[in-house]
Write a protein that holds these residues in place. Structure first.
Motif, PDB file in Angstrom:
ATOM      1  N   PHE A 242      33.810  22.881   8.837  1.00  0.00           N
ATOM      2  CA  PHE A 242      33.478  22.751  10.105  1.00  0.00           C
ATOM      3  C   PHE A 242      34.783  22.242  10.685  1.00  0.00           C
TER       4      PHE A 242
ATOM      5  N   GLU B  63      31.936  26.164  12.696  1.00  0.00           N
ATOM      6  CA  GLU B  63      32.318  26.705  11.431  1.00  0.00           C
ATOM      7  C   GLU B  63      33.399  27.440  11.369  1.00  0.00           C
TER       8      GLU B  63
ATOM      9  N   GLN C 267      32.439  26.217   0.958  1.00  0.00           N
ATOM     10  CA  GLN C 267      31.061  25.836   1.664  1.00  0.00           C
ATOM     11  C   GLN C 267      31.473  25.883   3.250  1.00  0.00           C
ATOM     12  N   PRO C 268      30.379  25.844   4.107  1.00  0.00           N
ATOM     13  CA  PRO C 268      30.548  25.901   5.577  1.00  0.00           C
ATOM     14  C   PRO C 268      31.460  24.823   5.750  1.00  0.00           C
TER      15      PRO C 268
END
Lengths: 928, 412
Positions: free
Chosen positions: A49, A37, A46-47
């Motif tokens: 990656f 993350e 939002q997360p």
């Protein structure tokens, strides 16, 4: 430097590597490895990656279609190092036999044969000399009295030839004569016992072969670039080895304009060994250059301003070849040295050497390689030591007590079986605690603070192990560039990795992503940084290491071959050989000129060529990662991939540079003279200066002749014939004694010393009238020939004017001993006192053909190698354009002597005579 | 001749592969794609017993091309991945994982989650050790995504705290996510490895539900289990946890002491030093000096003004109090042969002065005390400072001059 707040997940286990494997051609593609993350501190995120591999990197494009030479080829030819075909067994039959089996077979027999032919003196010297009376190489039958003590070797030689022809044939027992002969003399014929010699040769062959497979003495590379921080025009200094033996060190100023070009002449140092490695580091504004050859290491200091001369500081001598030399980036005048005996030293120019480790054992498991490496770490007192099995860090203040393992070939780093460390490198310029380790399969980035677990691993897929590496640190927010270079295949690979939180990881706002909306996810994952992700959000600016962009192949030196103008086949071959020589070094520099950023990569080859290529940075618009949904990247809209691929045509400037280089290359490689000219040859390539030196002062005969001439001129008379003087029976003691006048005893001793004692004795005792007359006749002929020629060069050059006749004969096997040779040697200077001096033929009891034979030449103390050289040379000459066959030593000047063309030719009758009397193909074998 | 045919086929396969490789390394994705379509034929007669077979090659190369090809779309990519999953049983989980990674990196969290669930339910005979590991990773990543969902729900709850009725369902859902996440995360962090993300998430979950003992145990295990690599982050997490828990100074110090032992150059060493300097115990203050000296040994700290000011402050304190000069002496002993060249060269004096005045001030103070007023660094900086009429540099000069005898005692 902060430690990344979170690392990519990975398993950790100890022990030897479990994964079986081997070179995998595509193992580095298509893998993200792991994800993490990322994206802390952004609102409305939002997360997100980030992958360990596969992030977008910077875009660098080659500015030209091929690498361009920086330096013109130096004068003098380069001798390619042995190629596999030189030492491997190659026979059709054998290939068939071994088809399917792997592994190479060294042609041991051929090499031993070469040794016998090339160094007969060393192989059979004394016995050959003793026995040469008893061996006869002629074709005619031996007469009765001679037959008692002489054997005819011709049949034996024929047998050998036949054996050669049916090599591999199982019915070898047919050569019973050979077996009988070898059985008889194997034990005593050889100067060095055969077993011992064979052992040595085999050892050397194995060494050569392993060097061919992988030469680790080049590790680190012998090219360095020192940027000169002057501002204005970008200038730097290239440090590279040169000269035919690569034993000269050059410091050359180079101006980086569109094409880099040299400025001024280089500072040059002659060293006492081949330069294997040039290492450089900048400390306190000064560059320190470490230079490693096999048994010597030296250090130079170069102040970082233009025009400052490099100063040599210190040299050390090692008993065992050194395998590593690195320069400390922390303290001025500090280096680390490793030798193949496993010793690691910290070398300070002021305080001397400090031994940190000793012992031939490898660190983690047993490996036979004596290669050792050492480099510096983030702590100036802690050094890393490496062997093929891994890396350890030692504290120089207490090397025995304080150490830790940094890298192990094992399960810890997820290595494969058979994987070995090839090159470790401290990445201090990019990140103070990072380390690069390359193996033949992969590259690893390690962090000293988390030893044993690589923070980055990637299969580099290079065909040869990367022996050279170079790191170019990127500014904050930009990627670090790592170049990997291989030697034999000349591969260059550009990688990028990022160790810091980059600011250019810009994405289109994901919450607007249509697919997400369709999927019914709420568009904003409002993460309260105070409540969730505590670690991530407080993680600071450091992120885990990730590979950015795709690896990129750069131009190799050999790649420019296709851009060169078409060459004649033989020239093309020479050029190809030159350009595909293994790489021995690599250097690179980043050049920032306002918004234009470019990278210059230099590559050095074994032939001493330095080629350079420029890569330019193309700014990518902050765009989404390439492979995204259609919605974000409308077909064909990506600015990244629509650009034309790298140029395929050379720029005019590069083409000009190539032409210049080619011209110099051909000049250096000494083309054969044009065919319109009569062929001529320089004798200087064949003989050393010492050989050519005439005798001190004129000989007795010359003196007499001159005196007579002078007298005749004074008298105004004429010389009716030269003979009367020559008709006198040659006074034996006189001819044997040079000006000094030796007494019989010392004459005898000198003769014995020169190996001609027998002959001397024979001449002294049984000097038959017939022999004398024959000798006289011979001498008369000699004198006729010699008329008008006074210098050796003239005689020799003219002896080659019958080139055409010679080449006619050349298909009959090895070239004949040229009939001109007796003249050459008869005038050769300063023979040992006992050997017949100038115009000595009368003393020789042997007939004409014997005079020309190898025995008679040898009994004059003519080394056999010379004859072979001459023979080879002539054969090359007769067959076609000569390749550069000379060893570096005898290359003083190779210009042909034009004056020689005016010299009289040898009457063609001589060649006829020799071809009639001399058996063709009399290539001496086994030293006889 | 079949043998010959086989050989020829092998040769052309190799040639094709080398073309592809060449194109990939030159970023010619279109060209590589064309070659790859030809290479697919190599699947027909796959006699190879090599480490990486043609099917894996096609997967790797195809993936790489689809990442970069200008005309590729996510749909195509997914389609290709599905095909690749069926191509090799042994590689199924690996391909799944990579697919998920790609989805995650492209923000398709839900698709990724679905794929993870699918992969998790996959069964095929006996699993190899590698497949076992991959399965654990798949579960862990699923746990991570569950955690993300949990965290999202939690935030919703925190934001709309008053609205009780709608929250009940959300809360239920949130607990569901918690359970799923906790189970999976707990599993992976038992296995030795680097699990920073998973540990952090798991600890966050535990803390939220008040299970501090479990959290502490997990963090202790992660930091101190000798089977795990010596990961500095493990100690950092433990320290941060202890700090959040309001633990005593003593336990914080002992946590940091261990971090200091394994990574003396960690950035937390400044906090550690500050904490130790404030301590009343002599031993701790002594340790503080050691810590800051050790940190400044590293190249990465060379220009860290904060660290230098920590050292300068402590050294100044000691000099003024004239107590414990032997501490400095002892630290200095092992450094006096290389610190002058490493930190206090004339070149650095010039550069530091130009780039960072306050750094050069702190360093000059330390240099003046350790090396005396004759030291090059001190002389240059104080001279420049006085020339620029900066008061603190004049004070510095006075201070060093006054305490010059200290230098003799330290170096003697």
């Amino acid at each position: 430097m902060e430690f990344p707040a979170a690392l990519f997940p990975s398993y950790f286990s100890a022990g030897p590597p479990r994964e079986e494997g081997g070179p995998a051609p595509v193992a580095g593609w298509g893998e993200h490895g792991q994800v993490l993350e990322g994206g802390p501190g952004r609102r409305q995120a939002q997360p997100a990656f980030v992958p360990r591999r596969g992030a977008t990197g910077e875009r660098w494009e080659a500015a030209d279609a091929a690498a361009v030479p920086v330096l013109l080829p130096s004068a003098g030819c380069w001798i390619p190092s042995p190629a596999p075909q030189d030492i491997l067994y190659r026979s059709g039959l054998f290939k068939k036999l071994r088809a399917g089996k792997s592994g190479a077979t060294l042609d041991f027999a051929r090499q031993l044969g070469h040794f016998f032919v090339d160094h007969p003196e060393d192989a059979f010297g004394s016995l050959g000399r003793l026995l040469h009376k008893n061996f006869y190489l002629g074709n005619s039958k031996l007469k009765r009295p001679a037959r008692n003590s002489t054997i005819r070797m011709t049949a034996l030689v024929e047998d050998i030839d036949r054996l050669e022809a049916r090599r591999g044939c199982p019915r070898q027992h047919l050569a019973s004569r050979l077996r009988w002969f070898s059985h008889l003399c194997r034990d005593w014929l050889f100067e060095v016992p055969l077993g011992l010699l064979a052992d040595c040769l085999h050892e050397e062959l194995m060494l050569q072969w392993s060097n061919l497979l992988f030469d680790d003495s080049l590790t680190g590379g012998a090219l360095a670039w020192l940027p000169l921080g002057d501002g204005g025009t970008p200038v730097g200094r290239l440090v590279y080895p040169g000269g035919q033996a690569m034993n000269h060190l050059f410091f050359q100023d180079v101006v980086l304009e569109e094409l880099p070009h040299t400025r001024g002449s280089p500072a040059q140092f002659e060293l006492s060994g081949r330069v294997r490695q040039v290492a450089a580091a900048r400390v306190d504004g000064e560059d320190f250059i470490g230079v490693r050859s096999d048994y010597h290491c030296g250090v130079w200091r170069v102040p970082g301003r233009t025009g400052a001369a490099p100063t040599p500081l210190q040299v050390i001598h090692t008993d065992v070849p050194a395998s590593c030399l690195t320069v400390s980036p922390h303290l001025p005048g500090e280096l680390s040295v490793c030798t193949q005996s496993g010793t690691v030293y910290l070398w300070n120019v002021e305080t001397g050497l400090q031994q940190l480790r000793y012992g031939p054992q490898t660190m983690f498991f047993r490996d036979h390689s004596p290669w050792r490496w050492s480099d510096f770490t983030a702590h100036p007192r802690v050094l890393s030591c490496a062997d093929r099995t891994g890396l350890q860090c030692l504290d120089a203040r207490a090397p025995k007590k304080c150490h830790f393992d940094l890298f192990k070939v094992g399960e810890e780093a997820g290595c494969q079986q058979g994987e070995r460390v090839v090159l470790p490198m401290y990445l201090g310029r990019a990140h103070p605690s990072q380390y690069l380790v390359t193996t033949q399969f992969s590259m690893y980035v390690l962090d000293e603070r988390l030893p044993l677990v690589p923070i980055l691993k990637w299969a580099h897929m290079m065909k040869a192990p990367p022996l050279f590496a170079h790191v170019m640190p990127g500014n904050p927010g930009r990627s670090h560039k790592v170049l990997l270079g291989a030697s034999r295949t000349q591969e260059l690979l550009l990688l990028q990795y990022r160790g810091k939180r980059s600011t250019i990881w810009v994405r289109a706002p994901l919450c607007l992503h249509p697919s997400l909306l369709i999927a019914g996810t709420s568009c904003c994952w409002r993460l309260c940084s105070r409540a969730g992700f505590w670690g991530v959000s407080s993680g600071g600016s450091q992120s885990a290491c990730q590979l950015a962009g795709t690896p990129q192949k750069l131009h190799s030196i050999a790649g420019c071959l296709q851009h060169l103008p078409t060459q004649l086949p033989h020239r093309h071959h020479l050029l190809q050989q030159r350009l595909t020589a293994p790489a021995t070094g690599m250097a690179a520099t980043l050049q920032e000129d306002g918004p234009h950023k470019s990278m210059l990569v230099f590559q050095l080859s074994e032939a001493g060529d330095v080629f350079c290529q420029r890569l330019t940075h193309k700014a990518t618009q902050p765009s989404a990662p390439p492979s995204r949904d259609e919605a974000t990247t409308a077909p064909g809209s990506s600015p990244l991939f629509k650009a034309p691929p790298s140029p395929v045509v050379l720029s005019p400037a590069a083409a000009l540079q190539y032409r210049r280089w080619l011209r110099a290359f051909h000049r250096a490689c000494r083309e054969p003279p044009r065919h319109t000219w009569p062929p001529s040859l320089s004798q200087r390539r064949l003989f050393t200066r010492r050989d050519l030196e005439g005798p001190e002062g004129p000989t007795t005969l010359q003196r007499q002749m001159r005196q007579r001439l002078r007298q005749a001129m004074q008298e105004g008379g004429r010389i009716q014939c030269w003979e009367p003087l020559a008709l006198q029976p040659p006074p034996l003691p006189q001819t044997l004694e040079p000006a000094g006048g030796l007494d019989p005893l010392s004459a005898r001793l000198t003769a014995a010393w020169a190996g001609d004692w027998e002959q001397w004795w024979e001449e002294r005792t049984s000097f038959s009238v017939a022999q004398k007359q024959r000798a006289l006749r011979e001498r008369r002929r000699q004198q006729k020939r010699a008329r008008g020629r006074r210098s050796l060069s003239a005689s020799f050059t003219s002896s080659l004017t019958y080139q055409s006749e010679l080449s006619e004969l050349s298909d009959a096997g090895p070239p004949l001993l040229s009939p001109g040779r007796p003249h050459v040697f008869s005038q050769e200077g300063s023979p040992p006192a006992g050997s017949p001096p100038v115009c000595s033929p009368p003393t020789s009891p042997v007939p004409d053909e014997a005079l020309l034979s190898s025995q008679s030449l040898r009994c004059r103390g003519i080394p056999k190698e010379r004859r072979k050289t001459l023979r080879d040379y002539l054969s090359v000459w007769a067959e076609g354009p000569p390749e550069p066959p000379e060893p570096p030593g005898s290359q003083a000047s190779q210009l042909c002597i034009p004056s020689s063309q005016s010299q009289p030719c040898i009457p063609s009758s001589q060649t006829q005579l020799s071809s009639a009397s001399q058996p063709r193909h009399k290539r001496p074998r086994m030293g006889f | 001749s079949s043998n010959e045919h086989k050989l020829n086929f092998k040769k052309s396969k190799e040639a094709c592969l080398s073309y592809i490789q060449d194109a990939l390394l030159q970023k010619q994705w279109e060209r590589a794609a064309e070659f790859l379509t030809c290479y697919v034929e190599s699947l027909e007669k796959d006699y190879s017993r090599e480490h990486i077979g043609p099917s894996e090659m096609i997967w790797r190369i195809g993936t790489e091309i689809l990442w970069h090809h200008s005309h590729s779309s996510m749909k195509e990519f997914n389609c290709f991945m599905e095909q690749m999953k069926t191509l090799g049983v042994k590689r199924y989980l690996k391909v799944c994982l990579e697919h998920v990674f790609h989805l995650l990196c492209n923000g398709q969290i839900d698709e990724a989650y679905q794929n993870l669930s699918l992969a998790e339910s996959w069964r095929f005979g006996e699993q190899t050790a590698i497949q076992d590991k991959e399965m654990k990773l798949i579960q862990a990543y699923r746990g991570l995504l569950d955690y993300c969902s949990w965290s999202k729900q939690k935030n919703i709850l925190l934001e709309h705290g008053e609205d009780v009725f709608s929250d009940l369902a959300v809360e239920q859902e949130m607990h569901g996510y918690f359970r799923k996440a906790a189970v999976n995360l707990k599993e992976i962090i038992k296995i030795p490895g680097v699990w920073d993300v998973f540990v952090k998430c798991y600890v966050d979950l535990l803390e939220f539900y008040g299970d501090h003992n479990e959290a502490r145990q997990v963090l202790n295990e992660y930091a101190y289990n000798s089977k795990f690599p010596a990961n500095p982050n493990a100690h950092v997490y433990l320290y941060q946890f202890l700090k959040r828990q309001g633990e005593s100074k003593k336990s914080l110090i002992s946590a940091l002491k261990i971090l200091h032992d394994i990574v003396p150059s960690h950035e937390l060493m400044i906090d550690f030093n500050t904490m130790l300097q404030k301590s009343k115990k002599r031993k701790k203050r002594r340790l503080g000096l050691e810590v800051i000296f050790a940190a400044l040994d590293y190249a990465g700290w060379k220009e860290n003004a904060k660290a230098w000011s920590c050292l300068a402050r402590q050294v100044k304190q000691i000099v003024i109090s004239e107590k414990h000069l032997d501490w400095i002496k002892q630290e200095w002993n092992s450094r006096k042969d290389w610190w002058p060249a490493f930190h206090f060269s004339r070149y650095l004096a010039k550069r530091n002065w130009q780039e960072d005045k306050s750094l050069s001030y702190e360093k000059a103070l330390v240099a003046g005390i350790l090396l005396g007023k004759g030291c090059k660094y001190f002389k240059h900086v104080s001279h420049q400072g006085c020339k620029a009429q900066l008061k603190r540099f004049r004070m510095l000069k006075k201070f060093v001059n006054r305490h010059n005898p200290v230098y003799l005692r330290i170096s003697g």
